[in-house]
Design a protein around this motif. Structure first.
Motif, short mmCIF file in Angstrom:
data_model
loop_
_atom_site.label_atom_id
_atom_site.label_comp_id
_atom_site.label_asym_id
_atom_site.label_seq_id
_atom_site.Cartn_x
_atom_site.Cartn_y
_atom_site.Cartn_z
N PHE A 32 0.84 -1.21 0.00
CA PHE A 32 0.00 0.00 0.00
C PHE A 32 0.87 1.25 0.00
O PHE A 32 0.62 2.20 -0.77
N MET A 33 1.90 1.27 0.85
CA MET A 33 2.79 2.43 0.91
C MET A 33 3.55 2.62 -0.40
O MET A 33 3.70 3.75 -0.89
N PHE A 34 4.03 1.52 -0.99
CA PHE A 34 4.75 1.61 -2.26
C PHE A 34 3.83 2.09 -3.39
O PHE A 34 4.25 2.83 -4.28
N ALA A 35 2.56 1.64 -3.36
CA ALA A 35 1.61 2.09 -4.37
C ALA A 35 1.38 3.59 -4.27
O ALA A 35 1.27 4.28 -5.30
N GLN A 36 1.32 4.11 -3.04
CA GLN A 36 1.17 5.55 -2.85
C GLN A 36 2.41 6.29 -3.36
O GLN A 36 2.30 7.35 -3.98
N ARG A 37 3.58 5.71 -3.09
CA ARG A 37 4.83 6.33 -3.56
C ARG A 37 4.88 6.35 -5.08
O ARG A 37 5.28 7.36 -5.69
N ALA A 38 4.46 5.26 -5.71
CA ALA A 38 4.46 5.20 -7.18
C ALA A 38 3.45 6.19 -7.75
O ALA A 38 3.71 6.85 -8.77
N ALA A 39 2.28 6.31 -7.11
CA ALA A 39 1.26 7.22 -7.61
C ALA A 39 1.72 8.67 -7.57
O ALA A 39 1.39 9.47 -8.44
N SER A 40 2.49 9.02 -6.53
CA SER A 40 2.94 10.40 -6.39
C SER A 40 4.19 10.69 -7.21
O SER A 40 4.41 11.82 -7.64
N GLY A 41 5.03 9.66 -7.43
CA GLY A 41 6.32 9.90 -8.06
C GLY A 41 6.40 9.56 -9.53
O GLY A 41 7.33 10.02 -10.22
N MET A 42 5.46 8.76 -10.05
CA MET A 42 5.51 8.33 -11.44
C MET A 42 4.15 8.53 -12.11
O MET A 42 3.13 8.61 -11.44
N ARG A 43 4.15 8.58 -13.44
CA ARG A 43 2.89 8.81 -14.15
C ARG A 43 1.99 7.59 -14.16
O ARG A 43 0.78 7.69 -13.98
N ALA A 44 2.56 6.40 -14.41
CA ALA A 44 1.75 5.18 -14.46
C ALA A 44 2.66 3.97 -14.39
O ALA A 44 3.85 4.05 -14.73
N MET A 45 2.12 2.88 -13.93
CA MET A 45 2.83 1.59 -13.94
C MET A 45 2.16 0.72 -14.99
O MET A 45 0.96 0.44 -14.92
N ARG A 46 2.95 0.28 -15.98
CA ARG A 46 2.38 -0.43 -17.12
C ARG A 46 3.21 -1.67 -17.45
O ARG A 46 4.43 -1.68 -17.29
N ILE A 47 2.50 -2.70 -17.94
CA ILE A 47 3.14 -3.91 -18.44
C ILE A 47 2.81 -4.03 -19.93
O ILE A 47 1.66 -3.85 -20.33
N ALA A 48 3.85 -4.32 -20.74
CA ALA A 48 3.61 -4.50 -22.17
C ALA A 48 2.54 -5.57 -22.39
O ALA A 48 2.52 -6.60 -21.69
N SER A 49 1.65 -5.33 -23.35
CA SER A 49 0.54 -6.26 -23.58
C SER A 49 1.03 -7.67 -23.86
O SER A 49 0.41 -8.65 -23.44
N TRP A 50 2.15 -7.80 -24.57
CA TRP A 50 2.70 -9.12 -24.88
C TRP A 50 3.50 -9.68 -23.70
O TRP A 50 3.86 -10.86 -23.71
N GLY A 51 3.78 -8.85 -22.70
CA GLY A 51 4.71 -9.23 -21.65
C GLY A 51 4.09 -9.56 -20.31
O GLY A 51 4.77 -9.49 -19.28
N MET A 52 2.81 -9.92 -20.30
CA MET A 52 2.21 -10.42 -19.05
C MET A 52 2.83 -11.79 -18.75
O MET A 52 3.18 -12.55 -19.65
N PRO A 53 2.98 -12.12 -17.45
CA PRO A 53 3.65 -13.39 -17.11
C PRO A 53 2.88 -14.61 -17.60
O PRO A 53 1.65 -14.65 -17.53
N LYS A 54 3.64 -15.59 -18.10
CA LYS A 54 3.05 -16.83 -18.63
C LYS A 54 3.67 -18.01 -17.88
O LYS A 54 4.59 -18.66 -18.38
N VAL A 55 3.20 -18.25 -16.68
CA VAL A 55 3.75 -19.33 -15.86
C VAL A 55 2.61 -20.18 -15.30
O VAL A 55 1.54 -19.67 -14.98
N ALA A 56 2.87 -21.46 -15.21
CA ALA A 56 1.88 -22.39 -14.68
C ALA A 56 2.01 -22.47 -13.16
O ALA A 56 3.11 -22.29 -12.61
N PRO A 57 0.91 -22.70 -12.46
CA PRO A 57 0.99 -22.86 -11.01
C PRO A 57 1.70 -24.16 -10.65
O PRO A 57 1.86 -25.05 -11.50
N GLY A 58 2.13 -24.24 -9.42
CA GLY A 58 2.71 -25.49 -8.93
C GLY A 58 4.19 -25.62 -9.11
O GLY A 58 4.74 -26.72 -8.92
N THR A 59 4.88 -24.55 -9.49
CA THR A 59 6.33 -24.60 -9.62
C THR A 59 6.91 -23.34 -9.01
O THR A 59 6.34 -22.25 -9.17
N PRO A 60 8.03 -23.43 -8.28
CA PRO A 60 8.67 -22.22 -7.76
C PRO A 60 9.20 -21.37 -8.91
O PRO A 60 9.51 -21.88 -9.98
#
Length: 275
Positions: A32-60
């Protein structure tokens, strides 16, 4: 296959247990505190549309990122919470920095002594214990130090190279990070995850080839993210968090008042056409 010599026994001074110290309540609070810091210090937090994580559950997971900025330490927990919940996150930190920010042990950080065999052994044993549980994630900066995102090749730390030897059940995922300025006074927090690499594939390689494979995966992800960053087009990204817009302060108070007196709506952005 280059398995190397067996690991020596862990030194007593390095027997720190981040799993025992970690607190979900503290993690949520600091996110929560980091989200507030990001909201005040940066314009936006974005992930490239092709770059969302692609991992299966059940593995470290081992998320290995480049290290362009102080903001990486904010991005790690925020991305972990938003994209990998409820997996616990653990992060190695320089021992001297850890001593200054000891509160971070409550959300999974652990100290690593830099530049010594003792520190390397301590890191590998702690990381191995963390990754023994399928739900756990280890997030780390691949270079082990700050490096400009335009540098090629990016350094790959020996600890990361050796990690598949003790955690071959883990999946290794590259993460590219970049913080460009576009049309607003504040920078963008941009990220992208690359294709996952099974630890068994990395374990079967010699260390030199393994370092090359990790570096190539990270470079490919960074290069593709750089193309999207240079486009300056938010439509290429998934926006996870929007920061505060405009200049702020007295200047925006004056602009807002002028707009209201003129019967117009107020848009605080420098470039209203940008999303």
């Amino acid at each position: 296959m280059d398995g190397g010599a067996p690991l020596p026994k862990p030194v007593p001074a390095g027997s720190y247990d981040p799993v025992a110290f970690r607190s979900n309540a503290y993690f949520r609070f600091f996110c929560f505190m980091f989200a507030q810091r990001a909201a005040s210090g940066m314009r936006a937090m974005r992930i490239a549309s092709w770059g969302m994580p692609k991992v299966a559950p059940g593995t470290p997971l081992v998320i290995f990122a480049n290290h362009p900025s102080w903001w990486d330490g904010v991005m790690f927990p925020l991305l972990a919470k938003r994209l990998f919940h409820p997996r616990p996150i653990f992060v190695p930190m320089d021992a001297e920095a850890f001593a200054r920010y000891g509160f971070m042990k409550r959300f999974g950080a652990f100290p690593v002594e830099q530049g010594s065999a003792r520190g390397a052994v301590g890191f590998l044993h702690t990381a191995g214990a963390i990754l023994a549980k399928p739900s756990h994630m280890l997030w780390m900066n691949a270079p082990g130090r700050f490096v400009d995102p335009r540098v090629r090749p990016q350094p790959i730390s020996p600890g990361l190279v050796r990690l598949p030897e003790i955690a071959e059940a883990a999946t290794f995922v590259p993460l590219a990070l970049e913080y460009p300025f576009w049309a607003e006074p504040k920078a963008e927090l941009l990220g992208a995850f690359g294709d996952p690499i099974p630890g068994t594939v990395l374990r079967a390689m010699g260390r030199d080839d393994r370092a090359d494979a990790l570096g190539a995966a990270l470079h490919a992800t960074m290069d593709r993210l750089a193309e999207d960053a240079q486009s300056r087009d938010p439509a290429r990204f998934v926006t996870l968090q929007q920061g505060r817009q405009g200049m702020g302060g007295i200047y925006d108070v004056w602009r807002r008042t002028k707009a209201l007196l003129g019967g117009r709506g107020f848009d605080p952005r420098h470039d209203p056409g940008a999303r």
